[in-house]
Design a protein around this motif. Structure first.
Motif, PDB file in Angstrom:
ATOM      1  N   ARG A 135       0.817  -1.206   0.000  1.00  0.00           N
ATOM      2  CA  ARG A 135       0.000   0.000   0.000  1.00  0.00           C
ATOM      3  C   ARG A 135       0.856   1.265   0.000  1.00  0.00           C
ATOM      4  O   ARG A 135       0.456   2.299  -0.553  1.00  0.00           O
ATOM      5  CB  ARG A 135      -0.939   0.005   1.217  1.00  0.00           C
ATOM      6  N   GLN A 136       2.039   1.172   0.593  1.00  0.00           N
ATOM      7  CA  GLN A 136       2.911   2.352   0.641  1.00  0.00           C
ATOM      8  C   GLN A 136       3.373   2.784  -0.748  1.00  0.00           C
ATOM      9  O   GLN A 136       3.767   3.933  -0.943  1.00  0.00           O
ATOM     10  CB  GLN A 136       4.126   2.070   1.531  1.00  0.00           C
ATOM     11  N   ARG A 137       3.332   1.904  -1.703  1.00  0.00           N
ATOM     12  CA  ARG A 137       3.738   2.255  -3.064  1.00  0.00           C
ATOM     13  C   ARG A 137       2.836   3.314  -3.683  1.00  0.00           C
ATOM     14  O   ARG A 137       3.201   3.965  -4.648  1.00  0.00           O
ATOM     15  CB  ARG A 137       3.742   1.008  -3.962  1.00  0.00           C
ATOM     16  N   PHE A 138       1.636   3.465  -3.101  1.00  0.00           N
ATOM     17  CA  PHE A 138       0.681   4.408  -3.666  1.00  0.00           C
ATOM     18  C   PHE A 138       0.751   5.780  -2.996  1.00  0.00           C
ATOM     19  O   PHE A 138      -0.048   6.657  -3.293  1.00  0.00           O
ATOM     20  CB  PHE A 138      -0.743   3.857  -3.528  1.00  0.00           C
ATOM     21  N   ASP A 139       1.709   5.973  -2.074  1.00  0.00           N
ATOM     22  CA  ASP A 139       1.718   7.233  -1.326  1.00  0.00           C
ATOM     23  C   ASP A 139       1.985   8.441  -2.213  1.00  0.00           C
ATOM     24  O   ASP A 139       1.586   9.566  -1.885  1.00  0.00           O
ATOM     25  CB  ASP A 139       2.717   7.184  -0.166  1.00  0.00           C
ATOM     26  N   THR A 144      -5.670  13.442  -0.648  1.00  0.00           N
ATOM     27  CA  THR A 144      -6.353  14.013   0.512  1.00  0.00           C
ATOM     28  C   THR A 144      -5.469  13.920   1.745  1.00  0.00           C
ATOM     29  O   THR A 144      -4.651  13.002   1.881  1.00  0.00           O
ATOM     30  CB  THR A 144      -7.681  13.291   0.782  1.00  0.00           C
ATOM     31  N   GLU A 145      -5.639  14.881   2.644  1.00  0.00           N
ATOM     32  CA  GLU A 145      -4.879  14.878   3.882  1.00  0.00           C
ATOM     33  C   GLU A 145      -5.186  13.635   4.711  1.00  0.00           C
ATOM     34  O   GLU A 145      -4.313  13.080   5.374  1.00  0.00           O
ATOM     35  CB  GLU A 145      -5.196  16.137   4.689  1.00  0.00           C
ATOM     36  N   GLU A 146      -6.450  13.198   4.646  1.00  0.00           N
ATOM     37  CA  GLU A 146      -6.849  12.011   5.410  1.00  0.00           C
ATOM     38  C   GLU A 146      -6.063  10.786   4.974  1.00  0.00           C
ATOM     39  O   GLU A 146      -5.572  10.011   5.801  1.00  0.00           O
ATOM     40  CB  GLU A 146      -8.353  11.768   5.227  1.00  0.00           C
ATOM     41  N   ASN A 147      -5.918  10.609   3.644  1.00  0.00           N
ATOM     42  CA  ASN A 147      -5.173   9.457   3.139  1.00  0.00           C
ATOM     43  C   ASN A 147      -3.681   9.574   3.434  1.00  0.00           C
ATOM     44  O   ASN A 147      -3.006   8.572   3.699  1.00  0.00           O
ATOM     45  CB  ASN A 147      -5.400   9.300   1.639  1.00  0.00           C
ATOM     46  N   LYS A 148      -3.157  10.805   3.399  1.00  0.00           N
ATOM     47  CA  LYS A 148      -1.743  10.994   3.720  1.00  0.00           C
ATOM     48  C   LYS A 148      -1.469  10.662   5.182  1.00  0.00           C
ATOM     49  O   LYS A 148      -0.453  10.045   5.511  1.00  0.00           O
ATOM     50  CB  LYS A 148      -1.330  12.435   3.415  1.00  0.00           C
ATOM     51  N   GLU A 149      -2.380  11.075   6.046  1.00  0.00           N
ATOM     52  CA  GLU A 149      -2.231  10.759   7.469  1.00  0.00           C
ATOM     53  C   GLU A 149      -2.318   9.257   7.708  1.00  0.00           C
ATOM     54  O   GLU A 149      -1.583   8.699   8.542  1.00  0.00           O
ATOM     55  CB  GLU A 149      -3.302  11.487   8.271  1.00  0.00           C
ATOM     56  N   LYS A 150      -3.200   8.589   6.968  1.00  0.00           N
ATOM     57  CA  LYS A 150      -3.333   7.134   7.096  1.00  0.00           C
ATOM     58  C   LYS A 150      -2.039   6.446   6.671  1.00  0.00           C
ATOM     59  O   LYS A 150      -1.583   5.489   7.312  1.00  0.00           O
ATOM     60  CB  LYS A 150      -4.500   6.639   6.254  1.00  0.00           C
ATOM     61  N   ALA A 151      -1.442   6.934   5.585  1.00  0.00           N
ATOM     62  CA  ALA A 151      -0.187   6.356   5.110  1.00  0.00           C
ATOM     63  C   ALA A 151       0.912   6.511   6.152  1.00  0.00           C
ATOM     64  O   ALA A 151       1.729   5.596   6.366  1.00  0.00           O
ATOM     65  CB  ALA A 151       0.235   7.009   3.794  1.00  0.00           C
ATOM     66  N   GLU A 152       0.931   7.655   6.834  1.00  0.00           N
ATOM     67  CA  GLU A 152       1.926   7.883   7.881  1.00  0.00           C
ATOM     68  C   GLU A 152       1.704   6.937   9.061  1.00  0.00           C
ATOM     69  O   GLU A 152       2.659   6.398   9.628  1.00  0.00           O
ATOM     70  CB  GLU A 152       1.883   9.339   8.349  1.00  0.00           C
ATOM     71  N   LYS A 155       3.011   3.602   8.115  1.00  0.00           N
ATOM     72  CA  LYS A 155       4.471   3.539   8.180  1.00  0.00           C
ATOM     73  C   LYS A 155       4.934   3.276   9.607  1.00  0.00           C
ATOM     74  O   LYS A 155       5.844   2.475   9.848  1.00  0.00           O
ATOM     75  CB  LYS A 155       5.080   4.853   7.671  1.00  0.00           C
ATOM     76  N   LYS A 156       4.303   3.942  10.559  1.00  0.00           N
ATOM     77  CA  LYS A 156       4.637   3.717  11.968  1.00  0.00           C
ATOM     78  C   LYS A 156       4.277   2.292  12.379  1.00  0.00           C
ATOM     79  O   LYS A 156       4.999   1.658  13.165  1.00  0.00           O
ATOM     80  CB  LYS A 156       3.901   4.732  12.841  1.00  0.00           C
ATOM     81  N   GLN A 157       3.155   1.793  11.863  1.00  0.00           N
ATOM     82  CA  GLN A 157       2.760   0.421  12.169  1.00  0.00           C
ATOM     83  C   GLN A 157       3.809  -0.562  11.656  1.00  0.00           C
ATOM     84  O   GLN A 157       4.150  -1.540  12.336  1.00  0.00           O
ATOM     85  CB  GLN A 157       1.395   0.111  11.551  1.00  0.00           C
ATOM     86  N   MET A 158       4.332  -0.300  10.452  1.00  0.00           N
ATOM     87  CA  MET A 158       5.370  -1.164   9.891  1.00  0.00           C
ATOM     88  C   MET A 158       6.637  -1.116  10.747  1.00  0.00           C
ATOM     89  O   MET A 158       7.297  -2.136  10.960  1.00  0.00           O
ATOM     90  CB  MET A 158       5.667  -0.747   8.452  1.00  0.00           C
TER      91      MET A 158
END
Length: 317
Positions: A135-139, A144-152, A155-158
């Protein structure tokens, strides 16, 4: 029920010689999967891994329902009045059943092959990490800010997954070479491994027939077979053409063969699910004796009686 009557009813579902047989047997699987979800979904779990297992049985139920729709076949009447007779596209069926194979193999690898909670944790973490990593490949295309925050957050979860793996007692006992194998799988976004005598063994999708303990080379090449249909290979094209050659149509026989493999996979999944969640055995045993026997039959045919769900098969004498 008389013994001969019981045997007669079961025999039809043991061998499934018609599409109608396959449809009726699939309904038995769907009924159990639905009941297991309905009755047991809200029961307590020990960790996130078990919570995900509860979602996986829901996914298997909907996969079975989609397969049921494919078995109904498709037909078409054009605006000119010309029509396509009802057919079953076995290439579509094969693609769906390959996914069932993958889901069954993954479930078995994480939840049954592992010998303790620490082995399970590592393979489960690898599985989660692989999905998040893809999923990180799509960052770069997130807007949207919401999706960017989710990606972050992911990353922390990883990062936390990596810490969890490094702190795992089994990982810490491995030598540098085998720790390196796990790090390689993290980089490759893969989780197909198993532990053998303090060694990490790499696996492939094809080899999961062995980890599932499917015996006697029954399905050694089945993953490759389904992949030929799932991808637009040249082989899939001429096989598709041959399925509908007038007077020599083979699509019905192919559909039945594909379904027999699907029944192996659904039965193995159900047996492994009940092993993980023993309360589900009560729901299984609330079914009719025919239903219990035929689901377990395809499991034991694939793996032997040591993997039986229960002793219902003994009722046939």
């Amino acid at each position: 029920m008389e013994l001969e009557e019981l045997r007669r009813k079961c025999k039809r579902f043991f061998w499934c010689e018609t599409i109608s047989d396959c449809q009726d047997l699939l309904d038995i699987y769907i009924d159990f999967l639905f009941q297991a979800v309905d009755i047991h979904h809200d029961e307590d779990v020990n960790d996130y891994a078990e919570a995900d297992a509860k979602i996986l049985i829901q996914m298997m139920m909907t996969k079975a329902l989609h397969i049921k729709n494919v078995l109904d076949g498709v037909s078409y009447v054009s605006t000119t009045g010309k029509s396509l007779n009802n057919i079953i596209d076995s290439t579509i069926l094969a693609s769906l059943i390959r996914n069932v194979y993958e889901t069954t193999g993954m479930f078995n690898l994480i939840y049954r092959v592992t010998k303790d909670k620490y082995e399970r944790q590592i393979i489960y973490f690898l599985w989660v990490h692989a999905g998040l990593s893809y999923r990180q490949r799509f960052d770069s295309v997130l807007t949207t800010e919401e999706n960017k925050e989710k990606a972050e957050r992911e990353k922390k979860q990883m990062d936390n997954i990596l810490i969890g793996i490094e702190n795992n007692p089994i990982f810490q006992k491995l030598d540098e070479k085998n720790q390196g194998k796990i790090r390689t799988k993290l980089k490759e976004r893969d989780y197909l491994i198993r532990f053998q005598d303090d060694q990490v063994e790499f696996l492939s999708w094809r080899e999961l027939v062995k980890t599932m303990n499917i015996r006697e080379d029954k399905l050694d090449h089945i993953y490759g077979y389904f992949s030929l249909y799932s991808h637009p290979s040249n082989v899939s094209v001429f096989q598709y053409a041959n399925m509908f050659t007038k007077g020599e149509e083979s699509y019905i026989k192919l559909a039945i063969f594909n379904m027999r493999v699907a029944f192996f996979m659904f039965s193995i999944f159900i047996a492994d699910y009940i092993k993980l969640f023993p309360n589900a055995l009560k729901t299984y045993e609330s079914m009719g004796i025919v239903e219990q026997i035929v689901i377990n039959f395809h499991n034991s045919q694939a793996r032997g009686h040591e993997f039986d769900i229960n002793d219902s098969w003994k009722a046939t004498g």
